[in-house]
Design a protein around this motif. Structure first.
Motif, PDB file in Angstrom:
ATOM      1  N   GLN A 133       0.859  -1.181   0.000  1.00 24.97           N
ATOM      2  CA  GLN A 133       0.000   0.000   0.000  1.00 24.97           C
ATOM      3  C   GLN A 133       0.899   1.235   0.000  1.00 24.97           C
ATOM      4  O   GLN A 133       1.903   1.274   0.705  1.00 24.97           O
ATOM      5  CB  GLN A 133      -0.905   0.009   1.236  1.00 24.97           C
ATOM      6  N   SER A 134       0.529   2.243  -0.803  1.00 23.19           N
ATOM      7  CA  SER A 134       1.357   3.444  -0.904  1.00 23.19           C
ATOM      8  C   SER A 134       0.543   4.606  -1.467  1.00 23.19           C
ATOM      9  O   SER A 134      -0.513   4.401  -2.068  1.00 23.19           O
ATOM     10  CB  SER A 134       2.555   3.172  -1.821  1.00 23.19           C
ATOM     11  N   ASP A 135       1.086   5.814  -1.308  1.00 20.25           N
ATOM     12  CA  ASP A 135       0.490   6.972  -1.968  1.00 20.25           C
ATOM     13  C   ASP A 135       1.225   7.292  -3.265  1.00 20.25           C
ATOM     14  O   ASP A 135       0.937   8.291  -3.913  1.00 20.25           O
ATOM     15  CB  ASP A 135       0.472   8.184  -1.031  1.00 20.25           C
ATOM     16  N   ALA A 136       2.150   6.434  -3.663  1.00 18.37           N
ATOM     17  CA  ALA A 136       2.876   6.629  -4.918  1.00 18.37           C
ATOM     18  C   ALA A 136       1.930   6.424  -6.099  1.00 18.37           C
ATOM     19  O   ALA A 136       0.877   5.788  -5.971  1.00 18.37           O
ATOM     20  CB  ALA A 136       4.030   5.635  -5.025  1.00 18.37           C
ATOM     21  N   SER A 137       2.314   6.951  -7.248  1.00 13.61           N
ATOM     22  CA  SER A 137       1.516   6.723  -8.454  1.00 13.61           C
ATOM     23  C   SER A 137       1.572   5.241  -8.805  1.00 13.61           C
ATOM     24  O   SER A 137       2.469   4.506  -8.366  1.00 13.61           O
ATOM     25  CB  SER A 137       2.060   7.554  -9.618  1.00 13.61           C
ATOM     26  N   GLU A 138       0.620   4.812  -9.593  1.00 14.59           N
ATOM     27  CA  GLU A 138       0.582   3.415 -10.022  1.00 14.59           C
ATOM     28  C   GLU A 138       1.887   3.042 -10.726  1.00 14.59           C
ATOM     29  O   GLU A 138       2.449   1.962 -10.485  1.00 14.59           O
ATOM     30  CB  GLU A 138      -0.613   3.181 -10.954  1.00 14.59           C
ATOM     31  N   GLU A 139       2.387   3.914 -11.571  1.00 15.31           N
ATOM     32  CA  GLU A 139       3.612   3.644 -12.331  1.00 15.31           C
ATOM     33  C   GLU A 139       4.815   3.503 -11.392  1.00 15.31           C
ATOM     34  O   GLU A 139       5.622   2.586 -11.529  1.00 15.31           O
ATOM     35  CB  GLU A 139       3.879   4.754 -13.359  1.00 15.31           C
ATOM     36  N   ASP A 140       4.938   4.441 -10.432  1.00 18.05           N
ATOM     37  CA  ASP A 140       6.065   4.374  -9.498  1.00 18.05           C
ATOM     38  C   ASP A 140       5.987   3.135  -8.611  1.00 18.05           C
ATOM     39  O   ASP A 140       6.998   2.480  -8.347  1.00 18.05           O
ATOM     40  CB  ASP A 140       6.112   5.629  -8.612  1.00 18.05           C
ATOM     41  N   LEU A 141       4.786   2.822  -8.155  1.00 18.57           N
ATOM     42  CA  LEU A 141       4.602   1.655  -7.301  1.00 18.57           C
ATOM     43  C   LEU A 141       4.936   0.375  -8.062  1.00 18.57           C
ATOM     44  O   LEU A 141       5.631  -0.507  -7.547  1.00 18.57           O
ATOM     45  CB  LEU A 141       3.165   1.612  -6.772  1.00 18.57           C
ATOM     46  N   PHE A 169       1.314  -8.774 -11.137  1.00 12.93           N
ATOM     47  CA  PHE A 169       1.068  -7.630 -10.262  1.00 12.93           C
ATOM     48  C   PHE A 169      -0.365  -7.172 -10.506  1.00 12.93           C
ATOM     49  O   PHE A 169      -0.746  -6.939 -11.636  1.00 12.93           O
ATOM     50  CB  PHE A 169       2.016  -6.467 -10.582  1.00 12.93           C
ATOM     51  N   TRP A 170      -1.139  -7.039  -9.451  1.00 18.04           N
ATOM     52  CA  TRP A 170      -2.487  -6.505  -9.526  1.00 18.04           C
ATOM     53  C   TRP A 170      -2.475  -5.170  -8.797  1.00 18.04           C
ATOM     54  O   TRP A 170      -2.061  -5.095  -7.636  1.00 18.04           O
ATOM     55  CB  TRP A 170      -3.484  -7.436  -8.853  1.00 18.04           C
ATOM     56  N   VAL A 171      -2.939  -4.109  -9.456  1.00 19.84           N
ATOM     57  CA  VAL A 171      -2.906  -2.776  -8.866  1.00 19.84           C
ATOM     58  C   VAL A 171      -4.289  -2.141  -8.956  1.00 19.84           C
ATOM     59  O   VAL A 171      -4.955  -2.227  -9.980  1.00 19.84           O
ATOM     60  CB  VAL A 171      -1.888  -1.876  -9.604  1.00 19.84           C
ATOM     61  N   THR A 172      -4.695  -1.483  -7.859  1.00 17.16           N
ATOM     62  CA  THR A 172      -5.934  -0.730  -7.863  1.00 17.16           C
ATOM     63  C   THR A 172      -5.707   0.608  -7.165  1.00 17.16           C
ATOM     64  O   THR A 172      -4.760   0.765  -6.394  1.00 17.16           O
ATOM     65  CB  THR A 172      -7.095  -1.504  -7.189  1.00 17.16           C
ATOM     66  N   ASP A 173      -6.599   1.530  -7.453  1.00 20.76           N
ATOM     67  CA  ASP A 173      -6.497   2.884  -6.894  1.00 20.76           C
ATOM     68  C   ASP A 173      -7.704   3.123  -5.997  1.00 20.76           C
ATOM     69  O   ASP A 173      -8.847   3.020  -6.437  1.00 20.76           O
ATOM     70  CB  ASP A 173      -6.471   3.897  -8.040  1.00 20.76           C
ATOM     71  N   PHE A 174      -7.453   3.441  -4.729  1.00 23.32           N
ATOM     72  CA  PHE A 174      -8.526   3.741  -3.793  1.00 23.32           C
ATOM     73  C   PHE A 174      -8.635   5.241  -3.526  1.00 23.32           C
ATOM     74  O   PHE A 174      -9.190   5.654  -2.520  1.00 23.32           O
ATOM     75  CB  PHE A 174      -8.313   2.998  -2.465  1.00 23.32           C
ATOM     76  N   GLY A 175      -8.098   6.055  -4.416  1.00 17.83           N
ATOM     77  CA  GLY A 175      -8.163   7.500  -4.244  1.00 17.83           C
ATOM     78  C   GLY A 175      -6.965   8.024  -3.477  1.00 17.83           C
ATOM     79  O   GLY A 175      -6.029   8.534  -4.052  1.00 17.83           O
ATOM     80  N   GLY A 176      -6.965   7.869  -2.167  1.00 18.43           N
ATOM     81  CA  GLY A 176      -5.857   8.347  -1.348  1.00 18.43           C
ATOM     82  C   GLY A 176      -4.661   7.424  -1.327  1.00 18.43           C
ATOM     83  O   GLY A 176      -3.606   7.772  -0.825  1.00 18.43           O
ATOM     84  N   SER A 177      -4.830   6.215  -1.861  1.00 20.35           N
ATOM     85  CA  SER A 177      -3.721   5.264  -1.893  1.00 20.35           C
ATOM     86  C   SER A 177      -3.890   4.283  -3.045  1.00 20.35           C
ATOM     87  O   SER A 177      -4.984   4.110  -3.574  1.00 20.35           O
ATOM     88  CB  SER A 177      -3.625   4.489  -0.571  1.00 20.35           C
ATOM     89  N   ARG A 178      -2.778   3.695  -3.431  1.00 25.69           N
ATOM     90  CA  ARG A 178      -2.767   2.630  -4.407  1.00 25.69           C
ATOM     91  C   ARG A 178      -2.375   1.342  -3.681  1.00 25.69           C
ATOM     92  O   ARG A 178      -1.576   1.387  -2.733  1.00 25.69           O
ATOM     93  CB  ARG A 178      -1.727   2.885  -5.520  1.00 25.69           C
ATOM     94  N   VAL A 179      -2.944   0.231  -4.138  1.00 25.20           N
ATOM     95  CA  VAL A 179      -2.654  -1.073  -3.539  1.00 25.20           C
ATOM     96  C   VAL A 179      -2.176  -1.997  -4.636  1.00 25.20           C
ATOM     97  O   VAL A 179      -2.743  -2.034  -5.729  1.00 25.20           O
ATOM     98  CB  VAL A 179      -3.907  -1.657  -2.842  1.00 25.20           C
ATOM     99  N   LEU A 180      -1.099  -2.749  -4.326  1.00 29.72           N
ATOM    100  CA  LEU A 180      -0.540  -3.701  -5.277  1.00 29.72           C
ATOM    101  C   LEU A 180      -0.440  -5.055  -4.595  1.00 29.72           C
ATOM    102  O   LEU A 180      -0.002  -5.154  -3.445  1.00 29.72           O
ATOM    103  CB  LEU A 180       0.855  -3.232  -5.714  1.00 29.72           C
TER     104      LEU A 180
END
Length: 190
Positions: free
Chosen positions: A111-119, A153-164
């Motif tokens: 879990q992070s606040d980084a962009s999807e690409e950076d994560l 890798f599965w990535v989703t965006d929850f607004g305030g954070s991204r989860v991978l």
């Protein structure tokens, strides 16, 4: 006084006879210290280390500036690892916990606040990945990435954070973790 052997008579056999007492001394010391063992059938699997998932994720929620979710994974999954590194060249922190499933597979939740690409670049260690489609799980859209010599890798965006989610698990295990994350409550920082 014994005379030294002429240099021409010193060979590998003399060296081997010199090393044998040294090797025997090393084996005796290792045996006394209890640091070696012999297992004829090969190694056996040991106990999987376990962490306190709730306390670990709460500590992360207290330390980072983005929402941390606490998924309820199946009871037979063992939470076994955690880390909180930063993404190099960025101000983004990362919260990662890992699970060992009953099949012996490993799944990591980041879990992070980084962009999807950076994560994605961070978790793939810079290896090239390509989007392979989208999985809809519990109302969340997960972009699936794959690459050569990488796990999915599965990535989703929850607004305030991204989860991978990544690891060696099978499709059902990925779905189970993605579903648990999508329905997980956000922890309140203390």
């Amino acid at each position: 006084m014994a005379e030294k052997k002429p240099r021409i008579l010193q060979n590998n056999k003399d060296m081997a006879w010199s090393l044998i007492p040294l090797l025997l001394a090393c084996v005796v010391i290792a045996a006394i210290a209890g640091q070696c063992s012999l297992r004829v059938g090969g190694p056996e699997a040991g106990q999987v280390p376990r962490i306190d998932l709730g306390a670990t994720l709460q500590a992360d929620a207290d330390s980072v500036d983005f929402p941390i979710r606490r998924p309820e994974v199946p009871a037979d999954w063992i939470p076994n690892s955690a880390s909180r590194p930063s993404i190099a060249g960025s101000d983004s922190a990362v919260s990662t916990v890992g699970f060992v499933t009953p099949s012996g597979s490993y799944l990591g939740l980041t879990q992070s606040d980084a962009s999807e690409e950076d994560l994605l670049r961070f978790r793939a260690n810079g290896k090239r990945t390509e989007g392979q489609g989208v999985e809809s799980v519990a109302g969340s859209e997960w972009v699936v990435y794959r690459g050569e010599d990488t796990e999915p890798f599965w990535v989703t965006d929850f607004g305030g954070s991204r989860v991978l989610v990544t690891g060696s698990g099978n499709q059902n295990e990925f779905l189970a973790l993605a579903s648990a994350v999508a329905s997980a409550p956000v922890l309140d920082p203390r």
